[in-house]
Design a protein around this motif. Sequence first.
Motif, PDB file in Angstrom:
ATOM      1  N   GLU A  96       0.759  -1.180   0.112  1.00 34.41           N
ATOM      2  CA  GLU A  96       0.092   0.055   0.025  1.00 34.41           C
ATOM      3  C   GLU A  96       0.742   1.311  -0.021  1.00 34.41           C
ATOM      4  O   GLU A  96       2.162   1.362   0.604  1.00 34.41           O
ATOM      5  CB  GLU A  96      -0.938   0.116   1.093  1.00 34.41           C
ATOM      6  N   LYS A  97       0.309   2.221  -0.394  1.00 35.92           N
ATOM      7  CA  LYS A  97       1.120   3.437  -0.670  1.00 35.92           C
ATOM      8  C   LYS A  97       1.784   3.957   0.881  1.00 35.92           C
ATOM      9  O   LYS A  97       0.845   4.094   1.730  1.00 35.92           O
ATOM     10  CB  LYS A  97       0.210   4.709  -1.075  1.00 35.92           C
ATOM     11  N   GLY A  98       2.912   4.143   1.048  1.00 32.41           N
ATOM     12  CA  GLY A  98       3.454   4.670   2.255  1.00 32.41           C
ATOM     13  C   GLY A  98       3.749   3.471   2.991  1.00 32.41           C
ATOM     14  O   GLY A  98       4.217   3.932   4.217  1.00 32.41           O
ATOM     15  N   ALA A  99       3.538   2.300   2.610  1.00 34.48           N
ATOM     16  CA  ALA A  99       4.030   1.092   3.491  1.00 34.48           C
ATOM     17  C   ALA A  99       5.455   1.033   4.027  1.00 34.48           C
ATOM     18  O   ALA A  99       6.209   1.432   3.151  1.00 34.48           O
ATOM     19  CB  ALA A  99       3.525  -0.330   2.628  1.00 34.48           C
ATOM     20  N   GLU A 100       5.574   0.791   5.278  1.00 40.70           N
ATOM     21  CA  GLU A 100       7.059   0.655   5.700  1.00 40.70           C
ATOM     22  C   GLU A 100       7.514  -0.646   6.303  1.00 40.70           C
ATOM     23  O   GLU A 100       6.850  -1.689   6.330  1.00 40.70           O
ATOM     24  CB  GLU A 100       7.024   1.614   6.958  1.00 40.70           C
TER      25      GLU A 100
END
Length: 212
Positions: free
Chosen positions: A205-209
């Motif tokens: 997902e966008k911004g997954a860390e």
Amino acid sequence: MAKPSPVKKSPPRSAPHQVRIIGGQWKRTPLAVLDAAGLRPTPDRVRETVFNWINHLIDGGWDGLRCLDAFAGTGVLGFEAASRGAAEVVMVEMQTQAVRQIETIKDKLHAEQVRILRSDAISTMQSLQRSGTQFDLIFLDPPYHSDWLARSLPLCVPLLRPGGLVYVESEMPLASETPPEWLQGWQIMRAGSAGMVSYHLLQPEKGAEVQA
């Protein structure tokens, strides 16, 4: 009085003796499957579906793709990607016999874009992280009923190039109302099942860390 005959249990289903490459330059090429514990090649019809999904999502752009097959087994997923034009395929496998079989297939196909590592998937993925290596497509088909998937999927985030995909095969569907912690941060792009096999295409997902 004669004793009733004992009920015979059906033997567990064994792995097929061979699978075949579905598409690309080596289409229909049979690959022998070793009779080894835990070796469970992705069925042909599942692979056909999955690679159709991938082909659609990448708009047929296999040229230049870098792939990691972290639990290579028979190597069929990696060879399928190489057959379709992937520029580099890194296969990781621990079992010595399986590695030798993969090497034999590589030599038979003259698959120069394939690199084989006899190693543990987790330590190899961690090493690739440290070196800054990234891939467009990662295959995760670990042994069932183990914690390999929970340990390996979080390691994929830093190993993926932007827009990269992860193929995950498991003994049960991943989609649920309460997904496990290790699945958080991942979007299921496609999913299906065939018999005892559940298969999925994931994307961060966008911004997954990175998870520890």
